[in-house]
Scaffold this motif. Structure first.
Motif, PDB file in Angstrom:
ATOM      1  N   GLY A 164      -2.497 -10.025  -9.642  1.00 17.14           N
ATOM      2  CA  GLY A 164      -3.382  -8.915  -9.327  1.00 17.14           C
ATOM      3  C   GLY A 164      -2.715  -7.555  -9.247  1.00 17.14           C
ATOM      4  O   GLY A 164      -1.502  -7.405  -9.409  1.00 17.14           O
ATOM      5  N   ARG A 165      -3.548  -6.564  -8.989  1.00 22.34           N
ATOM      6  CA  ARG A 165      -3.134  -5.164  -8.893  1.00 22.34           C
ATOM      7  C   ARG A 165      -3.420  -4.691  -7.472  1.00 22.34           C
ATOM      8  O   ARG A 165      -4.544  -4.867  -6.973  1.00 22.34           O
ATOM      9  CB  ARG A 165      -3.916  -4.333  -9.910  1.00 22.34           C
ATOM     10  N   HIS A 166      -2.428  -4.103  -6.816  1.00 21.83           N
ATOM     11  CA  HIS A 166      -2.523  -3.810  -5.384  1.00 21.83           C
ATOM     12  C   HIS A 166      -1.971  -2.422  -5.071  1.00 21.83           C
ATOM     13  O   HIS A 166      -1.067  -1.940  -5.742  1.00 21.83           O
ATOM     14  CB  HIS A 166      -1.750  -4.857  -4.581  1.00 21.83           C
ATOM     15  N   TYR A 167      -2.505  -1.825  -4.012  1.00 22.04           N
ATOM     16  CA  TYR A 167      -2.131  -0.448  -3.663  1.00 22.04           C
ATOM     17  C   TYR A 167      -2.075  -0.296  -2.145  1.00 22.04           C
ATOM     18  O   TYR A 167      -2.948  -0.793  -1.428  1.00 22.04           O
ATOM     19  CB  TYR A 167      -3.167   0.521  -4.245  1.00 22.04           C
ATOM     20  N   TRP A 168      -1.040   0.389  -1.654  1.00 22.64           N
ATOM     21  CA  TRP A 168      -0.957   0.734  -0.236  1.00 22.64           C
ATOM     22  C   TRP A 168      -0.211   2.060  -0.096  1.00 22.64           C
ATOM     23  O   TRP A 168       0.380   2.571  -1.054  1.00 22.64           O
ATOM     24  CB  TRP A 168      -0.284  -0.362   0.594  1.00 22.64           C
ATOM     25  N   GLU A 169      -0.256   2.643   1.073  1.00 18.73           N
ATOM     26  CA  GLU A 169       0.404   3.931   1.320  1.00 18.73           C
ATOM     27  C   GLU A 169       1.307   3.849   2.534  1.00 18.73           C
ATOM     28  O   GLU A 169       1.158   2.960   3.392  1.00 18.73           O
ATOM     29  CB  GLU A 169      -0.651   5.032   1.518  1.00 18.73           C
TER      30      GLU A 169
END
Length: 222
Positions: free
Chosen positions: A100-105
């Motif tokens: 999958g494709r994941h994003y966080w900051e």
């Protein structure tokens, strides 16, 4: 044992904590781990796993933030387990990723020495993120950004230091990217062939970091 300020600063610049001057012990990491089940959606949500945290790191804000303590705790005062980093101020997120494709900051405004990225779940606890082939990170040190893996440092062109940055991981495409959240745009990306489960990874040698997960990927990054 007291440690001089000069020695402590030298250790910080090298990315190694003062407590790492003690003798190294080799402990294998077991296959059985208690991470959250694998996530495949884009809004990855995780907390920091205290069991992996080096003794110089304190977790706060419900295990979403970390603070660096220059002397830290006596390693003998924390629970001894093979999950914990012994020589380096590193902590992992508690979510493993295998697709999958994941994003966080990450809010970085209160630190001048840190690393952000991902690592293999079973990475050796005797290594530091960015110094081996099991981790991929973006490093900030001496007012400069670098992309790191296998102890190779590639300069990242960026103006100044944002208060908060994004991390984008596309497991299947073999992509890890540092994101300018104001534009938004990808500042720098690295390519790799991910073959085993990964987890969010953080190194910290001064100040504090605060993670923000459960976020949707900003439009325009693809």
């Amino acid at each position: 044992m007291a440690v001089s300020h000069r020695a402590a600063r030298l250790c910080l610049l090298l990315g190694r904590t003062v407590t790492s001057l003690s003798a190294r012990r080799t402990v294998s990491v077991p296959e059985r781990r208690c991470y959250v089940s694998t996530s495949t959606c884009s809004n990855l949500q995780f907390k920091l796993d205290e069991r992996t945290a080096h003794s110089s790191l304190d977790l706060f804000k419900k295990d979403t933030g970390i603070i660096y303590r220059i002397l830290g705790l006596d390693p003998s005062k924390v629970q001894d387990n093979p999950e914990r980093f012994r020589d380096w101020a590193v902590v992992f997120g508690d979510e493993k990723i295998s697709s999958g494709r994941h994003y966080w900051e990450v809010t970085v405004k209160k630190s001048q020495e840190f690393r952000l990225g991902v690592a293999e779940v079973l990475m050796s606890r005797d290594d530091c993120v960015g110094t081996d082939s099991s981790s991929w990170v973006f490093s900030y040190a001496q007012r400069k950004w670098f992309a790191m893996t296998s102890n190779k440092m590639v300069p990242v062109t960026i103006v100044g230091k944002p208060d908060r940055v994004g991390i984008l991981l596309d497991y299947d495409a073999g992509l890890l990217a540092l994101v300018d959240i104001e534009k938004p745009r990808i500042i720098h990306s690295v390519r790799a062939k991910f073959k085993v489960p990964l987890c969010p990874a953080f190194g910290l040698w001064d100040g504090e970091l605060l993670t923000h997960s459960g976020l949707e990927e900003p439009d325009g990054l693809k």
